[in-house]
Motif scaffolding. Structure first.
Motif, PDB file in Angstrom:
ATOM      1  N   THR A  60       0.825  -1.210   0.000  1.00 12.68           N
ATOM      2  CA  THR A  60       0.000   0.000   0.000  1.00 12.68           C
ATOM      3  C   THR A  60       0.856   1.256   0.000  1.00 12.68           C
ATOM      4  OG1 THR A  60      -1.823  -1.100   1.132  1.00 12.68           O
ATOM      5  CG2 THR A  60      -1.740   1.293   1.290  1.00 12.68           C
ATOM      6  N   LEU A  61       1.895   1.279   0.850  1.00 15.97           N
ATOM      7  CA  LEU A  61       2.716   2.470   0.970  1.00 15.97           C
ATOM      8  C   LEU A  61       3.766   2.574  -0.134  1.00 15.97           C
ATOM      9  CD1 LEU A  61       3.323   2.610   4.825  1.00 15.97           C
ATOM     10  CD2 LEU A  61       1.839   4.073   3.475  1.00 15.97           C
ATOM     11  N   GLY A  62       4.309   1.426  -0.535  1.00 15.90           N
ATOM     12  CA  GLY A  62       5.417   1.457  -1.484  1.00 15.90           C
ATOM     13  C   GLY A  62       5.026   1.436  -2.943  1.00 15.90           C
ATOM     14  N   LEU A  63       3.916   0.775  -3.277  1.00 13.21           N
ATOM     15  CA  LEU A  63       3.553   0.620  -4.685  1.00 13.21           C
ATOM     16  C   LEU A  63       2.429   1.548  -5.117  1.00 13.21           C
ATOM     17  CD1 LEU A  63       3.724  -3.279  -5.043  1.00 13.21           C
ATOM     18  CD2 LEU A  63       5.508  -1.580  -5.477  1.00 13.21           C
ATOM     19  N   ALA A  64       1.625   2.028  -4.191  1.00 11.17           N
ATOM     20  CA  ALA A  64       0.562   2.966  -4.574  1.00 11.17           C
ATOM     21  C   ALA A  64       1.199   4.269  -5.062  1.00 11.17           C
ATOM     22  CB  ALA A  64      -0.357   3.234  -3.391  1.00 11.17           C
ATOM     23  N   LEU A  65       0.729   4.759  -6.196  1.00 12.92           N
ATOM     24  CA  LEU A  65       1.369   5.908  -6.825  1.00 12.92           C
ATOM     25  C   LEU A  65       0.960   7.231  -6.204  1.00 12.92           C
ATOM     26  CD1 LEU A  65       1.089   4.805 -10.562  1.00 12.92           C
ATOM     27  CD2 LEU A  65       3.029   4.579  -9.023  1.00 12.92           C
ATOM     28  N   SER A  66      -0.177   7.316  -5.563  1.00 12.32           N
ATOM     29  CA  SER A  66      -0.662   8.593  -5.069  1.00 12.32           C
ATOM     30  C   SER A  66      -1.354   8.419  -3.721  1.00 12.32           C
ATOM     31  CB  SER A  66      -1.648   9.193  -6.071  1.00 12.32           C
ATOM     32  OG  SER A  66      -2.838   8.421  -6.094  1.00 12.32           O
ATOM     33  N   PRO A  67      -1.448   9.520  -2.943  1.00  8.78           N
ATOM     34  CA  PRO A  67      -2.199   9.454  -1.684  1.00  8.78           C
ATOM     35  C   PRO A  67      -3.654   9.051  -1.899  1.00  8.78           C
ATOM     36  CG  PRO A  67      -0.831  11.416  -1.721  1.00  8.78           C
ATOM     37  CD  PRO A  67      -0.756  10.812  -3.102  1.00  8.78           C
ATOM     38  N   ALA A  68      -4.256   9.447  -3.030  1.00  8.28           N
ATOM     39  CA  ALA A  68      -5.645   9.079  -3.318  1.00  8.28           C
ATOM     40  C   ALA A  68      -5.778   7.568  -3.431  1.00  8.28           C
ATOM     41  CB  ALA A  68      -6.122   9.752  -4.598  1.00  8.28           C
ATOM     42  N   GLU A  69      -4.805   6.946  -4.078  1.00  6.18           N
ATOM     43  CA  GLU A  69      -4.839   5.493  -4.230  1.00  6.18           C
ATOM     44  C   GLU A  69      -4.654   4.809  -2.885  1.00  6.18           C
ATOM     45  OE1 GLU A  69      -2.495   1.959  -6.710  1.00  6.18           O
ATOM     46  OE2 GLU A  69      -2.116   4.081  -7.148  1.00  6.18           O
ATOM     47  N   ARG A  70      -3.765   5.342  -2.059  1.00  6.45           N
ATOM     48  CA  ARG A  70      -3.529   4.742  -0.735  1.00  6.45           C
ATOM     49  C   ARG A  70      -4.760   4.877   0.146  1.00  6.45           C
ATOM     50  NH1 ARG A  70       1.675   7.257  -1.482  1.00  6.45           N
ATOM     51  NH2 ARG A  70       1.268   8.882   0.086  1.00  6.45           N
ATOM     52  N   LEU A  71      -5.440   6.039   0.084  1.00  6.77           N
ATOM     53  CA  LEU A  71      -6.664   6.209   0.865  1.00  6.77           C
ATOM     54  C   LEU A  71      -7.757   5.277   0.360  1.00  6.77           C
ATOM     55  CD1 LEU A  71      -8.260   7.638   3.065  1.00  6.77           C
ATOM     56  CD2 LEU A  71      -8.828   9.430   1.415  1.00  6.77           C
ATOM     57  N   ALA A  72      -7.850   5.114  -0.948  1.00 10.85           N
ATOM     58  CA  ALA A  72      -8.842   4.209  -1.524  1.00 10.85           C
ATOM     59  C   ALA A  72      -8.619   2.782  -1.034  1.00 10.85           C
ATOM     60  CB  ALA A  72      -8.781   4.266  -3.047  1.00 10.85           C
ATOM     61  N   LYS A  73      -7.360   2.337  -0.990  1.00  7.86           N
ATOM     62  CA  LYS A  73      -7.049   0.993  -0.504  1.00  7.86           C
ATOM     63  C   LYS A  73      -7.428   0.834   0.961  1.00  7.86           C
ATOM     64  CE  LYS A  73      -3.323  -0.550  -3.562  1.00  7.86           C
ATOM     65  NZ  LYS A  73      -1.952  -1.092  -3.615  1.00  7.86           N
ATOM     66  N   LEU A  74      -7.178   1.872   1.748  1.00  9.51           N
ATOM     67  CA  LEU A  74      -7.512   1.805   3.168  1.00  9.51           C
ATOM     68  C   LEU A  74      -9.016   1.699   3.371  1.00  9.51           C
ATOM     69  CD1 LEU A  74      -6.469   1.980   6.101  1.00  9.51           C
ATOM     70  CD2 LEU A  74      -6.780   4.462   5.955  1.00  9.51           C
ATOM     71  N   LEU A  75      -9.781   2.514   2.662  1.00 15.27           N
ATOM     72  CA  LEU A  75     -11.237   2.474   2.797  1.00 15.27           C
ATOM     73  C   LEU A  75     -11.790   1.120   2.355  1.00 15.27           C
ATOM     74  CD1 LEU A  75     -12.269   6.032   1.511  1.00 15.27           C
ATOM     75  CD2 LEU A  75     -11.965   5.255   3.865  1.00 15.27           C
ATOM     76  N   LEU A  76     -11.243   0.575   1.301  1.00 11.70           N
ATOM     77  CA  LEU A  76     -11.702  -0.734   0.821  1.00 11.70           C
ATOM     78  C   LEU A  76     -11.392  -1.829   1.842  1.00 11.70           C
ATOM     79  CD1 LEU A  76     -10.732  -0.517  -2.957  1.00 11.70           C
ATOM     80  CD2 LEU A  76     -13.043  -0.614  -2.022  1.00 11.70           C
ATOM     81  N   SER A  77     -10.231  -1.742   2.484  1.00 14.91           N
ATOM     82  CA  SER A  77      -9.887  -2.749   3.493  1.00 14.91           C
ATOM     83  C   SER A  77     -10.840  -2.674   4.683  1.00 14.91           C
ATOM     84  CB  SER A  77      -8.441  -2.557   3.956  1.00 14.91           C
ATOM     85  OG  SER A  77      -8.298  -1.374   4.724  1.00 14.91           O
ATOM     86  N   TRP A  78     -11.264  -1.468   5.047  1.00 17.74           N
ATOM     87  CA  TRP A  78     -12.232  -1.318   6.135  1.00 17.74           C
ATOM     88  C   TRP A  78     -13.609  -1.843   5.730  1.00 17.74           C
ATOM     89  CZ3 TRP A  78     -10.945   4.461   7.629  1.00 17.74           C
ATOM     90  CH2 TRP A  78      -9.733   4.478   8.339  1.00 17.74           C
ATOM     91  N   SER A  79     -13.955  -1.721   4.461  1.00 16.01           N
ATOM     92  CA  SER A  79     -15.306  -2.081   4.008  1.00 16.01           C
ATOM     93  C   SER A  79     -15.575  -3.575   4.069  1.00 16.01           C
ATOM     94  CB  SER A  79     -15.533  -1.583   2.576  1.00 16.01           C
ATOM     95  OG  SER A  79     -14.790  -2.345   1.639  1.00 16.01           O
ATOM     96  N   TYR A  80     -14.518  -4.394   4.110  1.00 17.01           N
ATOM     97  CA  TYR A  80     -14.707  -5.843   4.100  1.00 17.01           C
ATOM     98  C   TYR A  80     -15.440  -6.333   5.346  1.00 17.01           C
ATOM     99  CZ  TYR A  80     -11.320  -5.682   0.300  1.00 17.01           C
ATOM    100  OH  TYR A  80     -10.664  -5.399  -0.880  1.00 17.01           O
ATOM    101  N   ASP A  81     -15.361  -5.564   6.434  1.00 21.07           N
ATOM    102  CA  ASP A  81     -16.023  -5.968   7.685  1.00 21.07           C
ATOM    103  C   ASP A  81     -17.436  -5.411   7.809  1.00 21.07           C
ATOM    104  OD1 ASP A  81     -13.766  -7.350   8.532  1.00 21.07           O
ATOM    105  OD2 ASP A  81     -12.875  -5.552   9.410  1.00 21.07           O
ATOM    106  N   SER A  82     -17.886  -4.651   6.810  1.00 21.52           N
ATOM    107  CA  SER A  82     -19.206  -4.035   6.887  1.00 21.52           C
ATOM    108  C   SER A  82     -20.303  -5.046   6.592  1.00 21.52           C
ATOM    109  CB  SER A  82     -19.298  -2.867   5.890  1.00 21.52           C
ATOM    110  OG  SER A  82     -20.611  -2.341   5.854  1.00 21.52           O
TER     111      SER A  82
END
Length: 237
Positions: free
Chosen positions: A153-175
């Motif tokens: 997430t931190l090393g390969l994501a090209l932009s902060p927007a992409e990193r935030l998107a990955k974080l939100l998606l990881s949280w959504s799995y428990d919804s």
């Protein structure tokens, strides 16, 4: 027994209501009894440090309730949150097993209870009960996978927007709301910034941008993922 923090103290592991599949849950009666004998229970306020990065491993902390954040810092003072821990999680495990300094700092982000087990007692516990040793090996493997995903997430994501998107998606799995996932935002923009390696201002700007594009909707402390496919399109790696 209740405390000034409104917590329900769990003194006896045999009577613990935490019946999920965590490291020290669902053990044999003998193992649970031994766990009762070697643990020391304490209540910690918000912002209490359980251990600090670089400190020699005294033992592990088993969270019974409350939440803690695990973070690492650079020499320049930049901090990255590597994980958020909740009830049932065992903190400091890899350092204790390997007998190397704690690799992160563990800080309570809300009042909670943690049971402390010294390194000596834990290692004897593992030798005595093979079922616990197997679970520890499984937990260390999961920790490795989590660390690997964080590096991606931190090393390969090209932009902060992409990193935030990955974080939100990881949280959504428990919804429980699969079509339009909902989650409680219990973290500040500063903490989210430390999770994805950016600044608080950038996180605030990204949330504003996501709302304008109707990717997310925020009602109080609840975040609703209105357009999951749209968020997934932000990810290129």
């Amino acid at each position: 027994m209740h405390t000034p923090y409104g917590l329900n103290i769990i003194d006896n592991c045999m009577l613990c209501p935490m019946r999920e599949e965590h490291l020290f849950c669902h053990l044999s009666p003998g193992a649970v009894q031994r766990l009762n004998e070697i643990k020391a229970t304490a209540i910690y306020p918000k912002s209490a440090m359980l251990f600090i990065e670089g400190q020699q491993p005294r033992g592990v902390f088993v969270l019974c309730n409350g939440k803690a954040k695990l973070s690492t810092s650079s020499r320049e003072g930049k901090t990255v949150i590597t994980a958020m821990s909740g009830p049932g999680d065992v903190l400091g495990l890899s350092a204790v097993v390997s007998n190397r300094p704690y690799e992160v700092t563990a800080e309570m982000i809300e009042p909670g209870q943690a049971n402390f087990i010294t390194r000596k007692d834990l290692l004897e516990f593992l030798k005595q009960y093979g079922e616990v040793a197997v679970r520890v090996a499984e937990q260390l493997s999961r920790n490795y996978y989590t660390a690997y995903e964080s590096i991606r997430t931190l090393g390969l994501a090209l932009s902060p927007a992409e990193r935030l998107a990955k974080l939100l998606l990881s949280w959504s799995y428990d919804s429980d709301h699969k079509a339009m996932p909902q989650m409680q935002l219990t973290f500040t923009h500063e903490e989210i910034a430390e999770m994805i390696g950016t600044t608080r201002e950038t996180v605030s700007r990204l949330f504003s941008d996501f709302k304008k594009k109707r990717l997310v909707e925020i009602k109080g402390a609840t975040l609703i993922m209105r357009d999951r496919p749209g968020i997934e399109k932000l990810i290129t790696t």
